[in-house]
Design a protein around this motif. Structure first.
Motif, mmCIF file in Angstrom:
data_model
loop_
_atom_site.group_PDB
_atom_site.id
_atom_site.type_symbol
_atom_site.label_atom_id
_atom_site.label_comp_id
_atom_site.label_asym_id
_atom_site.label_seq_id
_atom_site.Cartn_x
_atom_site.Cartn_y
_atom_site.Cartn_z
ATOM 1 N N UNK A 98 13.530 -27.145 22.507
ATOM 2 C CA UNK A 98 13.250 -25.731 22.902
ATOM 3 C C UNK A 98 13.024 -24.914 21.384
ATOM 4 N N UNK A 99 12.248 -23.849 21.549
ATOM 5 C CA UNK A 99 12.084 -23.080 20.521
ATOM 6 C C UNK A 99 10.865 -22.381 20.580
ATOM 7 N N UNK A 100 10.197 -21.739 19.614
ATOM 8 C CA UNK A 100 9.303 -20.876 19.664
ATOM 9 C C UNK A 100 8.635 -20.515 18.175
ATOM 10 N N UNK A 101 7.279 -20.301 18.186
ATOM 11 C CA UNK A 101 6.688 -20.052 16.852
ATOM 12 C C UNK A 101 6.037 -18.531 16.948
ATOM 13 N N UNK A 102 6.086 -17.926 15.727
ATOM 14 C CA UNK A 102 5.545 -16.586 15.804
ATOM 15 C C UNK A 102 4.491 -16.720 14.700
ATOM 16 N N UNK A 103 3.519 -15.682 14.769
ATOM 17 C CA UNK A 103 2.373 -15.687 13.695
ATOM 18 C C UNK A 103 2.430 -14.280 13.303
ATOM 19 N N UNK A 114 5.553 -19.681 11.796
ATOM 20 C CA UNK A 114 6.538 -20.374 11.790
ATOM 21 C C UNK A 114 7.092 -20.626 12.949
ATOM 22 N N UNK A 115 7.563 -22.078 12.963
ATOM 23 C CA UNK A 115 8.205 -22.607 14.349
ATOM 24 C C UNK A 115 9.567 -22.787 13.960
ATOM 25 N N UNK A 116 10.409 -22.564 15.082
ATOM 26 C CA UNK A 116 11.727 -22.810 15.077
ATOM 27 C C UNK A 116 12.177 -23.508 16.185
ATOM 28 N N UNK A 117 12.458 -24.934 16.030
ATOM 29 C CA UNK A 117 12.822 -25.684 16.942
ATOM 30 C C UNK A 117 14.003 -26.416 17.229
ATOM 31 N N UNK A 118 14.793 -26.570 18.257
ATOM 32 C CA UNK A 118 16.090 -27.294 18.250
ATOM 33 C C UNK A 118 15.549 -28.385 19.260
ATOM 34 N N UNK A 119 16.089 -29.607 18.747
ATOM 35 C CA UNK A 119 15.727 -30.915 19.406
ATOM 36 C C UNK A 119 17.033 -31.619 19.856
ATOM 37 N N UNK A 120 17.516 -32.193 20.885
ATOM 38 C CA UNK A 120 18.253 -32.989 21.308
ATOM 39 C C UNK A 120 17.777 -34.183 21.331
ATOM 40 N N UNK A 121 18.027 -35.281 20.518
ATOM 41 C CA UNK A 121 17.576 -36.589 19.922
ATOM 42 C C UNK A 121 18.044 -37.381 20.871
ATOM 43 N N UNK A 122 17.585 -38.741 20.929
ATOM 44 C CA UNK A 122 17.874 -39.853 21.661
ATOM 45 C C UNK A 122 19.118 -40.388 21.292
ATOM 46 N N UNK A 123 19.382 -40.191 19.916
ATOM 47 C CA UNK A 123 20.692 -40.769 19.312
ATOM 48 C C UNK A 123 21.878 -39.701 19.671
ATOM 49 N N UNK A 124 21.526 -38.561 20.423
ATOM 50 C CA UNK A 124 22.482 -37.620 20.763
ATOM 51 C C UNK A 124 22.663 -36.605 19.824
ATOM 52 N N UNK A 125 21.947 -36.618 18.461
ATOM 53 C CA UNK A 125 22.112 -35.653 17.707
ATOM 54 C C UNK A 125 21.397 -34.452 18.057
ATOM 55 N N UNK A 126 21.684 -33.339 17.621
ATOM 56 C CA UNK A 126 20.856 -32.045 17.878
ATOM 57 C C UNK A 126 20.327 -31.467 16.594
ATOM 58 N N UNK A 127 19.027 -31.337 16.422
ATOM 59 C CA UNK A 127 18.483 -30.975 14.983
ATOM 60 C C UNK A 127 17.605 -29.674 15.331
#
Length: 163
Positions: A98-103, A114-127
């Motif tokens: 989830x996230x968004x980019x603004x110009x 610029x893009x700001x994105x949060x990802x819940x990875x397969x190894x359970x980490x949140x990046x």
């Protein structure tokens, strides 16, 4: 100039979702926030409510995180207040990303996205990942291009530490 009269200042709209364009300074920075779905949901909510920006010392006025909405960002760079107008150009709303980019809009000291994105990875980490491309847009930002990169790094560090 009113916010609605401003225009995007670059042609490569949406490029932070793919390959970053040549001719710009590129930034891609990530930080592991922790693990688990609850953290992912909280981080995504905080990102989309501008909490990340506010915690990093960036004041946000107006706009929601929806495509086409516009915001005014205010930050202090030393003793100077800097105002930057941006438009949400795309939103990421996937089950594990989830996230968004603004110009940048006219009057912004930089030109780019610029893009700001949060990802819940397969190894359970949140990046949290910040991806951007930019170059100076105004005469005074061109004169201060080297110090501006330092400011951009510091702001990115503050964003990464904010969630």
């Amino acid at each position: 100039m009113r916010t609605r009269e401003r225009r995007l200042t670059y042609r490569e709209v949406g490029a932070t979702a793919h390959e970053l364009p040549d001719g710009y300074h590129h930034v891609q920075r990530s930080r592991v926030l922790g693990t688990g779905g609850a953290l992912f949901e909280r981080a995504a909510d905080e990102l989309r409510s501008w909490t990340l920006h506010e915690r990093a010392g960036v004041r946000v006025s107006g706009g929601r995180v929806e495509v086409g909405d516009r915001v005014r960002l205010r930050i202090r760079v030393g003793p100077l207040p800097v105002v930057a107008h941006c438009e949400i150009v795309y939103v990421v709303d996937e089950p594990r990303r989830r996230g968004f980019a603004y110009g940048t809009l006219t009057g912004h000291p930089e030109r780019g996205e610029e893009l700001f994105c949060v990802e819940w990875c397969a190894d359970d980490s949140v990046v949290l990942t910040i991806t951007a491309f930019s170059r100076p847009a105004l005469w005074w930002s061109r004169l201060g291009a080297v110090p501006a990169r330092s400011v951009q790094r510091r702001i990115s560090d503050r964003y990464l530490a904010a969630l």
